[in-house]
Design an enzyme around this catalytic site. Structure first.
Site, PDB file in Angstrom:
ATOM      1  N   ASP A 184       0.875  -1.168   0.000  1.00  0.00           N
ATOM      2  CA  ASP A 184       0.000   0.000   0.000  1.00  0.00           C
ATOM      3  C   ASP A 184       0.917   1.224   0.000  1.00  0.00           C
ATOM      4  OD1 ASP A 184      -2.051  -1.797   0.332  1.00  0.00           O
ATOM      5  OD2 ASP A 184      -2.838  -0.906   2.174  1.00  0.00           O
ATOM      6  N   HIS A 187       4.749  -7.558  -0.397  1.00  0.00           N
ATOM      7  CA  HIS A 187       4.365  -8.828  -1.003  1.00  0.00           C
ATOM      8  C   HIS A 187       4.993  -8.976  -2.382  1.00  0.00           C
ATOM      9  CE1 HIS A 187       0.846  -9.543   1.855  1.00  0.00           C
ATOM     10  NE2 HIS A 187       1.222  -8.305   2.129  1.00  0.00           N
ATOM     11  N   SER A 216       8.193   2.942   5.163  1.00  0.00           N
ATOM     12  CA  SER A 216       9.140   3.812   4.482  1.00  0.00           C
ATOM     13  C   SER A 216       8.867   3.848   2.994  1.00  0.00           C
ATOM     14  CB  SER A 216      10.579   3.385   4.763  1.00  0.00           C
ATOM     15  OG  SER A 216      11.472   4.309   4.207  1.00  0.00           O
TER      16      SER A 216
END
Length: 293
Positions: A98, A154, A260
């Protein structure tokens, strides 16, 4: 809400923001927060998460659990099953996180941009001995995680991680204000290189793709599931590790201790998915880079 808006307006002033987030003992503060965030005392935990919510848009409605042992437990939370559908387009790599899309576009030879007028090279980022030939004139995209976002990353496609390299470094903030002021910031900060090769039967089979998680102030630990190592500011183990770790598209690879940036490097022939641009929000599993042939 009015007080929060006023505070945010003050903190968004560029000079003040840069001063407060960079002209501080960055590494000492980062190590302190790493320790503090793991405190499991209920009053400390609740106060910490409460302050975090006040200063951000933290939304825990998608979290797999609603009660956390510490602020760190909340930072590294898992999501409920099914909250991030993973696109299965054979000609697209999906977002590993995200994030907010930062600088992206063609790689000019081996030159990449962190912000307008602030270039760096793949050799600066990955080291002078790195084989960057497959990414020459390829494509890159910078993915910035805010503090309130889901912090696990992921696999963007069926792939094999063939090599991991760790680079110790600084902990500059990686927000847009700092990226416009600190040259080669990503190349100065602590980071890891995940060299992957795409698997499967699609047109991208065999292509080399790099994921480069970059740490930042308050955020300087990276955990990979396939290595029994926690990369952090005091890590002194091997810097280069050969791997043979296979992942399916969307499978969790690891997480930031807080959050980050992830830089994605792809060979020539890829382009940012239609509808995405700098400032766009993407979710893990959403098409990110599409094969143009």
């Amino acid at each position: 809400m009015q007080l929060r808006a006023q505070i945010q307006k003050i903190l968004n002033q560029e000079d003040l923001n840069f001063l407060l987030t960079n002209r501080i003992p960055r590494q000492a503060l980062t190590r302190f927060l790493g320790w503090f965030s793991k405190i499991e005392q209920p009053l400390v935990r609740d106060a910490s998460i409460g302050i975090w919510k006040f200063f951000s848009d933290l939304d825990l409605s998608e979290a797999k659990k609603q009660r956390f042992t510490s602020m760190h437990d909340c930072f590294t939370r898992e999501l409920k099953d099914g909250t991030r559908p993973v696109a299965q387009d054979v000609d697209a790599m999906t977002s590993p996180v995200d994030a907010i899309v930062g600088a992206s576009g063609p790689i000019e030879g081996t030159r990449v941009f962190q912000a307008k007028g602030f270039p760096y090279t793949l050799e600066d980022l990955l080291g002078p001995d790195a084989d960057v030939s497959e990414w020459r004139d390829g494509s890159f995209v910078t993915l910035r995680l805010t503090s309130s976002m889901y912090h696990r990353f992921h696999a963007p496609y069926d792939c094999t991680v063939e090599e991991v390299r760790y680079f110790s470094g600084d902990t500059w903030n990686v927000n847009p204000i700092a990226l416009k002021r600190v040259e080669k910031l990503f190349c100065k900060n602590e980071r890891a290189y995940l060299g992957t090769r795409l698997n499967g039967a699609g047109p991208m089979q065999g292509k080399r793709v790099a994921l480069v998680p970059v740490a930042a102030v308050l955020v300087a630990s990276i955990r990979l599931h396939f290595l029994d190592v926690l990369f952090h500011l005091k890590y002194s183990g091997p810097k280069t590790m050969a791997c043979n770790a296979n992942f399916e598209r969307g499978q969790e690879m690891g997480w930031f201790q807080h959050g980050s940036t992830v830089i994605v490097l792809a060979p020539k022939g890829f382009a940012l998915d239609a509808g995405l641009d700098q400032g766009s929000r993407v979710r893990m599993g959403q098409p990110l880079l599409r094969w143009q042939g």
